[in-house]
Design a protein around this motif. Structure first.
Motif, mmCIF file in Angstrom:
data_model
loop_
_atom_site.group_PDB
_atom_site.id
_atom_site.type_symbol
_atom_site.label_atom_id
_atom_site.label_comp_id
_atom_site.label_asym_id
_atom_site.label_seq_id
_atom_site.Cartn_x
_atom_site.Cartn_y
_atom_site.Cartn_z
ATOM 1 N N VAL A 127 0.864 -1.428 0.156
ATOM 2 C CA VAL A 127 0.311 0.434 0.253
ATOM 3 C C VAL A 127 1.016 0.962 0.056
ATOM 4 N N ALA A 128 2.013 0.908 0.649
ATOM 5 C CA ALA A 128 3.123 2.692 0.741
ATOM 6 C C ALA A 128 3.876 2.378 -0.498
ATOM 7 N N ALA A 129 3.638 1.192 -1.685
ATOM 8 C CA ALA A 129 4.534 1.713 -2.070
ATOM 9 C C ALA A 129 3.853 2.784 -3.637
ATOM 10 N N ILE A 130 2.623 1.591 -3.599
ATOM 11 C CA ILE A 130 1.313 1.663 -4.934
ATOM 12 C C ILE A 130 -0.043 2.775 -4.539
ATOM 13 N N GLY A 131 -0.359 3.425 -3.076
ATOM 14 C CA GLY A 131 -1.042 4.324 -3.242
ATOM 15 C C GLY A 131 -2.308 3.356 -2.248
ATOM 16 N N LYS A 132 -3.161 4.008 -1.090
ATOM 17 C CA LYS A 132 -4.172 3.481 -1.264
ATOM 18 C C LYS A 132 -5.603 2.917 -1.937
ATOM 19 N N VAL A 133 -5.112 4.511 -2.804
ATOM 20 C CA VAL A 133 -6.761 4.202 -3.730
ATOM 21 C C VAL A 133 -6.592 3.173 -5.685
ATOM 22 N N LEU A 134 -5.346 2.598 -5.663
ATOM 23 C CA LEU A 134 -4.425 2.123 -6.610
ATOM 24 C C LEU A 134 -5.410 1.000 -5.262
ATOM 25 N N PHE A 135 -4.439 0.351 -4.227
ATOM 26 C CA PHE A 135 -4.815 -0.489 -3.924
ATOM 27 C C PHE A 135 -5.992 -1.054 -3.820
ATOM 28 N N GLY A 136 -7.026 -0.646 -3.581
ATOM 29 C CA GLY A 136 -8.570 -0.635 -3.365
ATOM 30 C C GLY A 136 -9.188 -0.600 -4.599
#
Length: 237
Positions: free
Chosen positions: A212-221
Motif C-alpha cells: 500500500v505504501a508503494a502503490i497508494g491506497k486508491v490503487l490498492f483498493g
C-alpha cells in the motif's frame, strides 16, 4: 488401507485456495502489480519456511508416510538462496530475518514434525504443489512487473530437475494416494493443509502494508475490489 488423499486435499482446500488468492498482496500480484521491496521480504520469509520444511523431511526421511512424497526435485531452499543473493547481496544471511507471521509458520512446522509428523503432508501439498502448478505463470508476472532479466531473482519458480511438470504432478498425486494412512488421518491432513493456507495468508497480509505504501491506497483498493473465484492449485509464491 490407503485412501484417495489427493482428491480429498483438492476438494477440502478449495475455499482456502480462493481466500488466499483474494488477499490483497496476491490479488495485486496476479494482476501484475508487484513491489520489489515487498517481494524480497516474501522471498526471505519463504526461505525460512522451506528451510524448516526441508530440514524436517530430511530428519524424518524414514517415516513411511512422509518418505513417498519427499521428492528432492521439489526442494526450494537452494533456489531461494540464489534469489536472496540477488535481492540482498552476498551477505544476505546477515540481512534477513523472518517476519512475525513467518516465525509462527516455522514454529508450526516444527511442532507438527514433533507431535504428529504425518500432518506435514498437508504443508508439503499446500506449498510444493501450488508452486509447481503456477510457477511459470507467476514467474512471468513477476518478471514483467519488476522488469527483471532472465532468471534474476526468480529461481524460486524454476524446477530444473523436473522436465515434465504435468507428469510429475500425476506422480505426486499417485504417491499421496498410496500413503499408509486411514481416513481419520486423511481428515487431519486436510485440516492441517487448511491451516497451512491460513499461515500463508497471514504472511501475505503482513506484506500488504508495504505494498500500500508503494502503490497508494486508491490503487490498492481498486486492484483488490473484485474478488476472484479462485482455483484449486495456484497460489502466488
Amino acid at each position: 488401507m490407503a485412501v484417495a488423499l489427493a482428491a480429498q486435499l483438492r476438494e477440502g482446500t478449495k475455499k482456502s485456495h480462493t481466500m488466499a488468492e483474494n488477499t490483497g498482496f496476491v490479488s495485486c500480484f496476479l494482476k501484475g502489480v508487484v513491489d520489489k521491496a515487498s517481494y524480497r521480504k516474501l522471498v526471505a520469509d519463504l526461505y525460512f519456511v522451506y528451510g524448516a520444511m526441508e530440514d524436517e523431511f530430511a530428519r524424518l526421511k524414514d517415516n513411511p508416510v512422509l518418505a513417498p512424497i519427499a521428492f528432492e526435485q521439489l526442494n526450494r531452499r537452494e533456489a531461494l538462496e540464489k534469489d536472496l543473493v540477488y535481492y540482498f547481496g552476498a551477505d544476505w544471511k546477515q540481512n534477513i530475518q523472518p517476519s512475525p507471521s513467518a516465525s509462527v509458520y516455522v514454529e508450526r512446522i516444527h511442532q507438527v514434525a514433533q507431535e504428529s509428523p504425518e500432518l506435514l503432508v498437508g504443508h508439503h501439498y499446500t506449498r510444493y504443489l501450488g508452486d509447481l502448478s503456477g510457477g511459470q505463470i507467476l514467474k512471468n508476472i513477476a518478471q514483467k512487473a519488476m522488469n527483471l532479466g532472465g532468471d534474476d531473482g526468480l529461481h524460486f519458480y524454476e524446477f530444473d530437475a523436473i522436465s515434465d511438470e504435468k507428469a510429475f504432478k500425476g506422480t505426486y498425486r499417485s504417491a499421496m494416494d498410496t500413503l499408509p494412512i486411514d481416513q481419520l488421518m486423511a481428515d487431519r491432513i486436510v485440516e492441517e493443509a487448511n491451516e497451512a493456507f491460513h499461515l500463508n495468508m497471514n504472511m501475505f497480509k503482513e506484506l500488504e502494508g508495504n505494498l500500500v505504501a508503494a502503490i497508494g491506497k486508491v490503487l490498492f483498493g481498486f486492484l483488490t475490489r473484485r474478488q476472484r473465484t479462485g482455483s484449486t492449485e495456484t497460489v502466488a509464491a
